[in-house]
Design a protein around this motif. Sequence first.
Motif, short mmCIF file in Angstrom:
data_model
loop_
_atom_site.label_atom_id
_atom_site.label_comp_id
_atom_site.label_asym_id
_atom_site.label_seq_id
_atom_site.Cartn_x
_atom_site.Cartn_y
_atom_site.Cartn_z
N LYS A 124 -9.31 -9.77 21.66
CA LYS A 124 -9.70 -10.75 20.64
C LYS A 124 -10.80 -10.19 19.75
O LYS A 124 -10.79 -10.38 18.52
CB LYS A 124 -10.15 -12.05 21.31
CG LYS A 124 -9.01 -12.84 21.96
CD LYS A 124 -9.52 -14.09 22.64
CE LYS A 124 -8.36 -14.96 23.12
NZ LYS A 124 -7.50 -14.30 24.08
N LEU A 125 -11.76 -9.49 20.36
CA LEU A 125 -12.83 -8.87 19.58
C LEU A 125 -12.26 -7.81 18.65
O LEU A 125 -12.67 -7.71 17.49
CB LEU A 125 -13.87 -8.26 20.52
CG LEU A 125 -15.06 -7.57 19.86
CD1 LEU A 125 -15.86 -8.56 19.03
CD2 LEU A 125 -15.95 -6.92 20.92
N GLY A 126 -11.31 -7.04 19.15
CA GLY A 126 -10.68 -6.02 18.32
C GLY A 126 -9.95 -6.61 17.13
O GLY A 126 -10.03 -6.08 16.00
N ASN A 127 -9.23 -7.71 17.34
CA ASN A 127 -8.55 -8.37 16.23
C ASN A 127 -9.53 -8.86 15.18
O ASN A 127 -9.31 -8.70 13.97
CB ASN A 127 -7.73 -9.56 16.76
CG ASN A 127 -6.52 -9.12 17.57
OD1 ASN A 127 -6.04 -8.01 17.41
ND2 ASN A 127 -6.05 -9.98 18.44
N ALA A 128 -10.63 -9.46 15.63
CA ALA A 128 -11.63 -9.96 14.69
C ALA A 128 -12.27 -8.81 13.91
O ALA A 128 -12.47 -8.90 12.69
CB ALA A 128 -12.70 -10.74 15.44
N LEU A 129 -12.58 -7.72 14.60
CA LEU A 129 -13.18 -6.56 13.93
C LEU A 129 -12.22 -5.93 12.94
O LEU A 129 -12.63 -5.47 11.87
CB LEU A 129 -13.62 -5.53 14.97
CG LEU A 129 -14.84 -5.89 15.82
CD1 LEU A 129 -15.08 -4.84 16.90
CD2 LEU A 129 -16.08 -6.04 14.94
N ALA A 130 -10.92 -5.91 13.29
CA ALA A 130 -9.93 -5.34 12.38
C ALA A 130 -9.89 -6.10 11.06
O ALA A 130 -9.88 -5.50 9.98
CB ALA A 130 -8.54 -5.36 13.04
N VAL A 131 -9.88 -7.42 11.14
CA VAL A 131 -9.88 -8.23 9.92
C VAL A 131 -11.14 -7.99 9.11
O VAL A 131 -11.11 -7.86 7.87
CB VAL A 131 -9.73 -9.73 10.27
CG1 VAL A 131 -9.88 -10.59 9.02
CG2 VAL A 131 -8.37 -9.98 10.93
N ALA A 132 -12.28 -7.91 9.80
CA ALA A 132 -13.56 -7.68 9.11
C ALA A 132 -13.59 -6.31 8.43
O ALA A 132 -14.05 -6.19 7.29
CB ALA A 132 -14.71 -7.81 10.10
N VAL A 133 -13.09 -5.29 9.12
CA VAL A 133 -13.07 -3.94 8.55
C VAL A 133 -12.17 -3.88 7.33
O VAL A 133 -12.51 -3.27 6.31
CB VAL A 133 -12.63 -2.93 9.62
CG1 VAL A 133 -12.31 -1.58 8.99
CG2 VAL A 133 -13.71 -2.76 10.67
N ILE A 134 -10.99 -4.51 7.43
CA ILE A 134 -10.06 -4.51 6.29
C ILE A 134 -10.71 -5.19 5.08
O ILE A 134 -10.65 -4.68 3.96
CB ILE A 134 -8.75 -5.20 6.68
CG1 ILE A 134 -7.97 -4.33 7.66
CG2 ILE A 134 -7.89 -5.49 5.44
CD1 ILE A 134 -6.75 -5.00 8.24
N GLY A 135 -11.33 -6.35 5.30
CA GLY A 135 -11.99 -7.05 4.20
C GLY A 135 -13.11 -6.24 3.59
O GLY A 135 -13.23 -6.17 2.35
N ALA A 136 -13.94 -5.61 4.42
CA ALA A 136 -15.05 -4.81 3.92
C ALA A 136 -14.55 -3.60 3.15
O ALA A 136 -15.10 -3.24 2.08
CB ALA A 136 -15.94 -4.37 5.08
N LEU A 137 -13.49 -2.97 3.66
CA LEU A 137 -12.94 -1.79 2.99
C LEU A 137 -12.35 -2.16 1.63
O LEU A 137 -12.57 -1.47 0.62
CB LEU A 137 -11.87 -1.14 3.86
CG LEU A 137 -11.25 0.15 3.33
CD1 LEU A 137 -12.31 1.23 3.16
CD2 LEU A 137 -10.15 0.65 4.27
N PHE A 138 -11.61 -3.25 1.58
CA PHE A 138 -11.04 -3.69 0.30
C PHE A 138 -12.13 -4.00 -0.72
O PHE A 138 -12.01 -3.65 -1.89
CB PHE A 138 -10.16 -4.92 0.52
CG PHE A 138 -8.77 -4.58 1.00
CD1 PHE A 138 -8.36 -3.28 1.19
CD2 PHE A 138 -7.85 -5.58 1.27
CE1 PHE A 138 -7.10 -2.96 1.63
CE2 PHE A 138 -6.57 -5.30 1.70
CZ PHE A 138 -6.20 -3.97 1.89
N SER A 139 -13.17 -4.66 -0.28
CA SER A 139 -14.28 -4.99 -1.19
C SER A 139 -14.94 -3.72 -1.71
O SER A 139 -15.25 -3.61 -2.90
CB SER A 139 -15.31 -5.86 -0.48
OG SER A 139 -14.75 -7.10 -0.09
N ALA A 140 -15.14 -2.75 -0.83
CA ALA A 140 -15.80 -1.50 -1.22
C ALA A 140 -14.95 -0.69 -2.21
O ALA A 140 -15.49 0.00 -3.07
CB ALA A 140 -16.10 -0.67 0.01
#
Length: 204
Positions: A124-140
């Motif tokens: 569950k932590l991995g899934n949450a981190l994956a979504v966060a990383v994708i969002g941060a990468l797209f923003s950057a």
Amino acid sequence: MTSTAYYFKYVVHRPELLASFMPAYLLAAAAGTALTPLLTRFIDKRRLMIGLMLISTVLSAAFLLVPADNIVLMYALQIGLGLALGPKSPLSFAMLADSADYNEWRHGRRATGMTFAASSFAQKLGNALAVAVIGALFSALGYVPNATQSAGSQAGIVGLMSVIPAAFTLMAAALMVFYPLDNPTMARIQARSEEHTSELQSQR
């Protein structure tokens, strides 16, 4: 799976293919899962997991080189990934059970519930981190929804389909090198546990 929708919409420009692309992966993964008992009959769980992670690394990284118009190759890689990753879940659960057996043999405590709970939390932590990383990468990278993407944004989307998941599966393969519970080790643990059980029964 999260990246695939962006990949087909903004890189391939064929979002309608998602309706068959994702089921192709899921069906291949189901076939890989069904093959797991056969594979483990001939290959040690540890070695099998390392091999599958390395195959997944190669297949994921190959998406970096796939032309945007080569749909057949995309499907072939996706089906290959499904077959390679399908056995991952049953193997993981079997190895968690081995870890619980090892813990009982080594420390005299059966912590199966704690072992599987920790695994569920990690997923569950991995899934949450994956979504966060994708969002941060797209923003950057300057991602703009429903618009033509910049070269940097497109490169980020391709990276999420290729080298980024490849890096994680390569990391998983490297970590599995240090996993000590191969088949010979588990056979010794099981034999010693059976001896201990027999001794207790004799005492009774």
